[in-house]
Motif scaffolding. Sequence first.
Motif, short mmCIF file in Angstrom:
data_model
loop_
_atom_site.label_atom_id
_atom_site.label_comp_id
_atom_site.label_asym_id
_atom_site.label_seq_id
_atom_site.Cartn_x
_atom_site.Cartn_y
_atom_site.Cartn_z
N LEU A 1 7.96 16.06 59.38
CA LEU A 1 9.06 15.10 59.25
C LEU A 1 9.27 14.70 57.80
O LEU A 1 10.41 14.63 57.32
CB LEU A 1 8.80 13.86 60.11
CG LEU A 1 9.86 12.76 60.02
CD1 LEU A 1 11.20 13.27 60.54
CD2 LEU A 1 9.41 11.52 60.77
N ARG A 2 8.20 14.44 57.08
CA ARG A 2 8.32 14.09 55.66
C ARG A 2 9.01 15.20 54.87
O ARG A 2 9.85 14.93 54.02
CB ARG A 2 6.93 13.83 55.05
CG ARG A 2 6.29 12.55 55.52
CD ARG A 2 4.88 12.39 54.98
NE ARG A 2 4.93 12.17 53.54
CZ ARG A 2 4.04 12.65 52.69
NH1 ARG A 2 3.03 13.38 53.11
NH2 ARG A 2 4.14 12.40 51.41
N ARG B 1 13.59 17.53 52.02
CA ARG B 1 14.41 18.72 51.76
C ARG B 1 15.82 18.63 52.33
O ARG B 1 16.70 19.35 51.88
CB ARG B 1 13.73 19.96 52.34
CG ARG B 1 12.32 20.19 51.89
CD ARG B 1 12.27 20.79 50.54
NE ARG B 1 10.88 20.93 50.11
CZ ARG B 1 10.52 21.55 49.04
NH1 ARG B 1 11.42 22.11 48.26
NH2 ARG B 1 9.26 21.62 48.70
N GLY B 2 16.02 17.80 53.36
CA GLY B 2 17.36 17.61 53.90
C GLY B 2 17.80 18.62 54.95
O GLY B 2 18.92 18.55 55.43
N ALA C 1 11.16 24.37 56.50
CA ALA C 1 10.42 25.51 57.02
C ALA C 1 9.97 26.42 55.89
O ALA C 1 8.81 26.86 55.86
CB ALA C 1 11.28 26.29 58.01
N GLN C 2 10.85 26.68 54.96
CA GLN C 2 10.51 27.54 53.83
C GLN C 2 9.39 26.91 53.00
O GLN C 2 8.44 27.58 52.61
CB GLN C 2 11.73 27.80 52.97
CG GLN C 2 11.49 28.78 51.87
CD GLN C 2 12.77 29.13 51.12
OE1 GLN C 2 13.77 28.43 51.21
NE2 GLN C 2 12.73 30.21 50.38
N GLN D 1 11.99 28.26 61.04
CA GLN D 1 12.90 27.14 61.28
C GLN D 1 12.73 26.64 62.71
O GLN D 1 12.76 25.44 62.97
CB GLN D 1 14.34 27.58 61.01
CG GLN D 1 15.36 26.46 61.05
CD GLN D 1 15.87 26.19 62.45
OE1 GLN D 1 15.87 27.05 63.32
NE2 GLN D 1 16.32 24.98 62.68
N SER D 2 12.51 27.55 63.63
CA SER D 2 12.31 27.20 65.03
C SER D 2 11.06 26.33 65.21
O SER D 2 11.06 25.37 65.98
CB SER D 2 12.19 28.47 65.87
OG SER D 2 11.93 28.16 67.21
#
Length: 73
Positions: A10-11, A16-17, A23-24, A30-31
């Motif tokens: 979450l942080r 990152r927005g 994920a990166q 991303q999933s």
Amino acid sequence: MLDVRRLQVLREVARRGSFSAAAQALAYSQSAVSQQIAVLEREAGARLVERNGRGIRLTDAGRALVRRADAIV
């Protein structure tokens, strides 16, 4: 009880927005990020992010949890 790893996700999403950028940065898919946030929302009993187009916006509950996560992590 909230999982510390999910709080870290979450942080990173907040920082990152987007789920894909988080994920990166975390070397997750991303999933996987999306699933971790969904579980965290169930654990917290509140919606934490609002998805809009290509990014996200934290809800009030999401912002409060990120502040607490910063103190915990």
